[in-house]
Design a protein around this motif. Structure first.
Motif, PDB file in Angstrom:
ATOM      1  N   ASN A 512       0.809  -1.234   0.000  1.00 57.88           N
ATOM      2  CA  ASN A 512       0.000   0.000   0.000  1.00 57.88           C
ATOM      3  C   ASN A 512       0.833   1.271   0.000  1.00 57.88           C
ATOM      4  O   ASN A 512       0.451   2.285   0.594  1.00 57.88           O
ATOM      5  CB  ASN A 512      -0.967   0.016   1.199  1.00 57.88           C
ATOM      6  N   VAL A 513       1.978   1.232  -0.670  1.00 60.01           N
ATOM      7  CA  VAL A 513       2.755   2.464  -0.848  1.00 60.01           C
ATOM      8  C   VAL A 513       1.935   3.424  -1.708  1.00 60.01           C
ATOM      9  O   VAL A 513       1.434   3.054  -2.777  1.00 60.01           O
ATOM     10  CB  VAL A 513       4.102   2.158  -1.518  1.00 60.01           C
ATOM     11  N   SER A 514       1.766   4.644  -1.250  1.00 58.26           N
ATOM     12  CA  SER A 514       0.943   5.619  -1.967  1.00 58.26           C
ATOM     13  C   SER A 514       1.807   6.536  -2.827  1.00 58.26           C
ATOM     14  O   SER A 514       3.024   6.664  -2.608  1.00 58.26           O
ATOM     15  CB  SER A 514       0.132   6.462  -0.985  1.00 58.26           C
ATOM     16  N   THR A 515       1.175   7.178  -3.775  1.00 59.14           N
ATOM     17  CA  THR A 515       1.897   8.151  -4.595  1.00 59.14           C
ATOM     18  C   THR A 515       2.340   9.350  -3.763  1.00 59.14           C
ATOM     19  O   THR A 515       3.277  10.052  -4.149  1.00 59.14           O
ATOM     20  CB  THR A 515       1.033   8.608  -5.778  1.00 59.14           C
ATOM     21  N   ASP A 516       1.688   9.580  -2.612  1.00 58.30           N
ATOM     22  CA  ASP A 516       2.168  10.615  -1.692  1.00 58.30           C
ATOM     23  C   ASP A 516       3.522  10.246  -1.113  1.00 58.30           C
ATOM     24  O   ASP A 516       4.309  11.124  -0.746  1.00 58.30           O
ATOM     25  CB  ASP A 516       1.169  10.813  -0.549  1.00 58.30           C
ATOM     26  N   GLU A 517       3.798   8.954  -1.010  1.00 61.58           N
ATOM     27  CA  GLU A 517       5.087   8.514  -0.489  1.00 61.58           C
ATOM     28  C   GLU A 517       6.138   8.419  -1.595  1.00 61.58           C
ATOM     29  O   GLU A 517       7.326   8.417  -1.319  1.00 61.58           O
ATOM     30  CB  GLU A 517       4.928   7.162   0.207  1.00 61.58           C
ATOM     31  N   ILE A 518       5.686   8.325  -2.851  1.00 63.23           N
ATOM     32  CA  ILE A 518       6.629   8.297  -3.970  1.00 63.23           C
ATOM     33  C   ILE A 518       7.021   9.718  -4.355  1.00 63.23           C
ATOM     34  O   ILE A 518       8.208  10.051  -4.447  1.00 63.23           O
ATOM     35  CB  ILE A 518       6.016   7.561  -5.179  1.00 63.23           C
ATOM     36  N   SER A 519       6.025  10.563  -4.588  1.00 58.69           N
ATOM     37  CA  SER A 519       6.272  11.976  -4.916  1.00 58.69           C
ATOM     38  C   SER A 519       5.364  12.817  -4.029  1.00 58.69           C
ATOM     39  O   SER A 519       4.181  12.975  -4.321  1.00 58.69           O
ATOM     40  CB  SER A 519       5.986  12.254  -6.399  1.00 58.69           C
ATOM     41  N   PRO A 520       5.876  13.342  -2.926  1.00 60.66           N
ATOM     42  CA  PRO A 520       5.025  13.952  -1.905  1.00 60.66           C
ATOM     43  C   PRO A 520       4.283  15.191  -2.387  1.00 60.66           C
ATOM     44  O   PRO A 520       4.751  15.926  -3.261  1.00 60.66           O
ATOM     45  CB  PRO A 520       6.013  14.330  -0.795  1.00 60.66           C
ATOM     46  N   ALA A 521       3.097  15.391  -1.792  1.00 57.25           N
ATOM     47  CA  ALA A 521       2.411  16.678  -1.897  1.00 57.25           C
ATOM     48  C   ALA A 521       2.966  17.558  -0.772  1.00 57.25           C
ATOM     49  O   ALA A 521       4.065  17.330  -0.275  1.00 57.25           O
ATOM     50  CB  ALA A 521       0.911  16.479  -1.789  1.00 57.25           C
ATOM     51  N   GLY A 522       2.212  18.564  -0.365  1.00 54.61           N
ATOM     52  CA  GLY A 522       2.647  19.402   0.742  1.00 54.61           C
ATOM     53  C   GLY A 522       3.370  20.659   0.295  1.00 54.61           C
ATOM     54  O   GLY A 522       3.766  20.811  -0.856  1.00 54.61           O
ATOM     55  N   ALA A 523       3.522  21.570   1.242  1.00 53.16           N
ATOM     56  CA  ALA A 523       4.024  22.909   0.950  1.00 53.16           C
ATOM     57  C   ALA A 523       5.489  22.935   0.534  1.00 53.16           C
ATOM     58  O   ALA A 523       5.927  23.880  -0.119  1.00 53.16           O
ATOM     59  CB  ALA A 523       3.818  23.812   2.171  1.00 53.16           C
ATOM     60  N   LYS A 524       6.249  21.903   0.886  1.00 50.94           N
ATOM     61  CA  LYS A 524       7.659  21.896   0.502  1.00 50.94           C
ATOM     62  C   LYS A 524       7.850  21.450  -0.945  1.00 50.94           C
ATOM     63  O   LYS A 524       8.657  22.013  -1.685  1.00 50.94           O
ATOM     64  CB  LYS A 524       8.447  20.977   1.436  1.00 50.94           C
ATOM     65  N   ALA A 525       7.111  20.412  -1.345  1.00 51.21           N
ATOM     66  CA  ALA A 525       7.355  19.815  -2.657  1.00 51.21           C
ATOM     67  C   ALA A 525       6.462  20.373  -3.763  1.00 51.21           C
ATOM     68  O   ALA A 525       6.932  20.587  -4.894  1.00 51.21           O
ATOM     69  CB  ALA A 525       7.173  18.294  -2.571  1.00 51.21           C
ATOM     70  N   LEU A 526       5.174  20.607  -3.461  1.00 48.55           N
ATOM     71  CA  LEU A 526       4.229  20.947  -4.532  1.00 48.55           C
ATOM     72  C   LEU A 526       4.582  22.197  -5.330  1.00 48.55           C
ATOM     73  O   LEU A 526       4.284  22.262  -6.527  1.00 48.55           O
ATOM     74  CB  LEU A 526       2.809  21.078  -3.977  1.00 48.55           C
TER      75      LEU A 526
END
Length: 712
Positions: A512-526
């Motif tokens: 159950n690895v999510s795409t949030d764990e592959i390429s994070p969302a959030g204020a630093k990355a997005l």
């Protein structure tokens, strides 16, 4: 089996919001379930047999700002002059906080792309794409492809709405079919009515409680039965939205009186067409839910599938309660919250956040006086958008419980690495905000002596189209430039798949690895969503902070592998989770199983997705092992068997694996991705045309010499 005509590919998308050909004109006459009828009416390739690849004509598309910048670059790479769908809309809803210049520059780029290619443009603060599209553009009987996994929410209107990667949406805009595996149709029969303080969120949480986060992979959920009569179109939106959390390809509801009432309130009743299942319609699978037997439910951290009754966790301290997001976007969801907190104060130490989902809903809420009730109770009112749902603001304190009416609670998605996010209904969020602990809203009402609120929602919505910008006419659009800021990079070059792959396993992941764990969302990355080299620095860092550095250390052009567990790539449709690892050298992922959208995205960008024949072989591979694949061009030939063998050079072992790629996808992976494949096809076509012209000219030359001389 009915097949749809394809002349809509030439339809201009600049008509007023919500217009388009009627569903009757699209040929919705095929007997069976609503889902079968919708698919049959849009089928342009393949057979409607579960597991077979089919191609569907796409009527509408939806893109949002976290994925849309890549879509605009892909449209440019495809050489598109103007979108060929009936309606395409670019929303700005995810990354609307402007902490520096990068987000604002991306918004300018998106508007310029919408104007250049013929899309509607929804300004920042206008609303979350899903409820806003439902309000202004959704039409029963239409197909919708969106570069957001929760596009499936539009199934609440009797649409076939599918979340896919951005490149799939770009191809749909260019008039190409949407390709997917024909799903099984899962009929869910609803009976009874929801009790007080139990709402639509508890229906979909019940499905997740029963089936978990991969229970509907390769399936379309179709809700039917007498229980539908008590669910509004927006109630259905809540249920359809979180079908994505079950892994479903789509969720479908009939277009009935509830949908007619919704469109009437939005001033678009003329867009209504009744679409229901034929008498005696049968489903591949069957399920039943008695709505009257449901109780308030909640998903514990950190998975939407970790669902328990609220009463089982009552008393847990609460630091934050957030109402809103695309998973609970309706006026009713905010109004019930306001009614519960009216005349009361939220508990000390609790941040009570209200995240309106559209400008229209905020206007209606204010017309009712409910906005004032929320503010008086201590609510913090935010602008209309996704915001906290993807970690752009409202990040909770580390390790403190945050109750949210959101669709997902994957680790770190909130913007706080050590978060503790719970998913619940607005009723549970409101009761818990008032008490300061997780509270069953029925128990709160009994203690307070409160009767269920009677909501007087307006019969007509406060329709506001001021923040929707229509596309300019083609003759104007063709001369408009794309306005790029310095943070927008070019798409990475994608080279063909070599015949042999050898490289280390740079990462071994669990289930159950999510795409949030592959390429994070959030204020630093997005803010770097348009800058692939910079965004690549965040790849897999939630699982392994050293992954980007080690990938760079393998050498430019060197390949590597990732090994994953079950349901690899669940969650968001963001194709960044395929592009950034590919940019760093990832050429193959070997997993026990894949989530649908990410599996498609990997193929679209030339990454080979393989599955273990024996899932136990996952245990035999360690991070750092050197793997090798040989004879790939033969193994991926159109008529070759889908079986391959992976050699572990480090351990001297072989593992049997297989792929599920269609012949079309095999060509794509071998070419290095869809864009290089299409470029090669265009080059071959141009060479063939040039050769044909040269041959025709050569044939004409002797004929001219053979003509008799003219008489004097």
């Amino acid at each position: 089996m009915a097949r749809a005509d394809t002349d809509s590919a030439d339809t201009d998308s600049g008509d007023r919001p919500g217009t388009g050909r009627s569903a009757e004109a699209d040929g919705l006459r095929t007997a069976g379930s609503v889902a079968h009828r919708l698919i049959a009416a849009h089928l342009v390739a393949g057979r409607m047999e579960p597991g077979e690849e089919i191609g569907l004509r796409v009527d509408q598309t939806l893109t949002q700002d976290a994925t849309g910048t890549l879509v605009m670059q892909e449209l440019e790479a495809l050489g598109l002059d103007r979108v060929r769908t009936e309606v395409s809309v670019q929303y700005v809803d995810h990354n609307i906080l402007q902490a520096d210049e990068r987000n604002a520059e991306d918004h300018i780029f998106l508007r310029s792309g919408a104007r250049r290619f013929g899309l509607w443009y929804s300004k920042p603060g206008n609303g979350v794409s899903h409820p806003t599209h439902m309000q202004r553009f959704g039409i029963p009987g239409k197909t919708l492809a969106g570069s957001d996994s929760h596009t499936c929410a539009a199934g609440s209107l009797g649409m076939l709405a599918v979340g896919v990667g951005g490149l799939e949406v770009a191809l749909a805009m260019a008039g190409r079919p949407l390709h997917l595996r024909m799903p099984h149709i899962w009929g869910v029969r609803l009976t009874g009515e929801l009790p007080p303080y139990v709402s639509a969120k508890d229906v979909i949480l019940e499905m997740l409680r029963r089936h978990g986060v991969k229970g509907a992979v390769d399936r379309i959920l179709e809700y039917h039965g007498p229980g539908l009569a008590s669910l509004t179109a927006m109630d259905r939106h809540v249920i359809a939205n979180m079908g994505a959390e079950l892994g479903a390809t789509a969720t479908v509801f009939p277009a009935d009186d509830a949908v007619r009432a919704f469109l009437r309130a939005e001033g678009r009743e003329e867009d209504f067409t009744e679409i229901t299942a034929e008498p005696g319609a049968r489903y591949d699978l069957d399920e039943e839910i008695d709505l009257s037997a449901l109780e308030p439910l909640i998903a514990r951290p950190s998975s939407p599938g970790n669902v328990v009754p609220v009463r089982d966790v009552a008393g847990e301290p609460v630091s934050q309660a957030v109402v809103g997001s695309s998973a609970n976007p309706g006026l009713r969801d905010f109004a019930i919250t306001a009614a519960m907190v009216k005349g009361r104060q939220t508990a000390p130490g609790v941040s009570f956040d209200v995240n309106p989902t559209s400008r229209e809903i905020l206007q209606d809420l204010t017309r009712m006086g409910a906005t004032f009730d929320l503010i008086a109770a201590g609510a913090r009112i935010h602008q209309a958008g996704c915001l906290g749902c993807i970690g752009m603001g409202q990040a909770p304190a580390a390790g403190r419980n945050s109750l949210r009416t959101f669709p997902r609670n994957f680790p770190g998605r909130s913007g706080t690495e050590e978060d503790a996010v719970w998913l619940c209904s607005p009723e549970t969020a409101a009761a818990s905000a008032l008490t300061g602990v997780i509270t069953d809203p029925r128990e709160w009402a009994a203690r307070e002596g409160v009767k269920p609120p009677e909501l007087a929602l307006p019969e007509e919505a406060a329709v506001n189209t001021a923040s929707l910008e229509p596309p300019p006419p083609p003759e104007v659009a063709s001369g408009l430039p794309l306005e790029r800021g310095p943070n927008i990079s070019a798409l990475p070059a994608l080279d063909p798949l070599p015949d042999a792959l050898e490289g280390p396993v740079l990462l071994k992941a669990g289930d159950n690895v999510s795409t949030d764990e592959i390429s994070p969302a959030g204020a630093k990355a997005l803010p770097y969503r348009s800058n692939i080299p910079k965004l690549a620095e965040f790849t897999f860092t939630r699982l392994d902070p050293e992954y980007p550095r080690r990938a760079a250390g393998t050498g430019k052009g060197a390949a590597h592998f990732v090994v994953g567990g079950d349901n690899y790539g669940q969650g968001s449709s963001r194709e960044h989770a395929a592009i950034t690892p590919r940019h760093l050298g990832l050429r193959a992922v070997i997993a026990k199983s894949f989530a649908r959208i990410h599996w498609q995205n990997l193929a679209n960008f030339g990454v080979l997705a393989l599955e273990f024949d024996d899932p136990g072989d996952w245990d035999r591979i360690a991070a750092g092992d050197l793997l090798r694949l040989d004879g790939l061009r033969t193994a991926l030939a159109p008529d070759a068997a889908p079986a391959l063998r992976v050699h572990n050079t480090t351990r001297g072992e072989d593992y049997a694996v297989h792929h599920r790629l269609s012949p079309r996808q095999r060509e794509t992976v071998l070419a290095g991705g869809i864009i290089p494949r299409l470029a090669a096809e265009a080059e071959s076509a141009a060479e063939a045309e040039s050769a044909a012209e040269a041959e025709s000219a050569a044939e004409a030359e002797p004929a001219a010499e053979a003509e008799p001389p003219a008489r004097e």
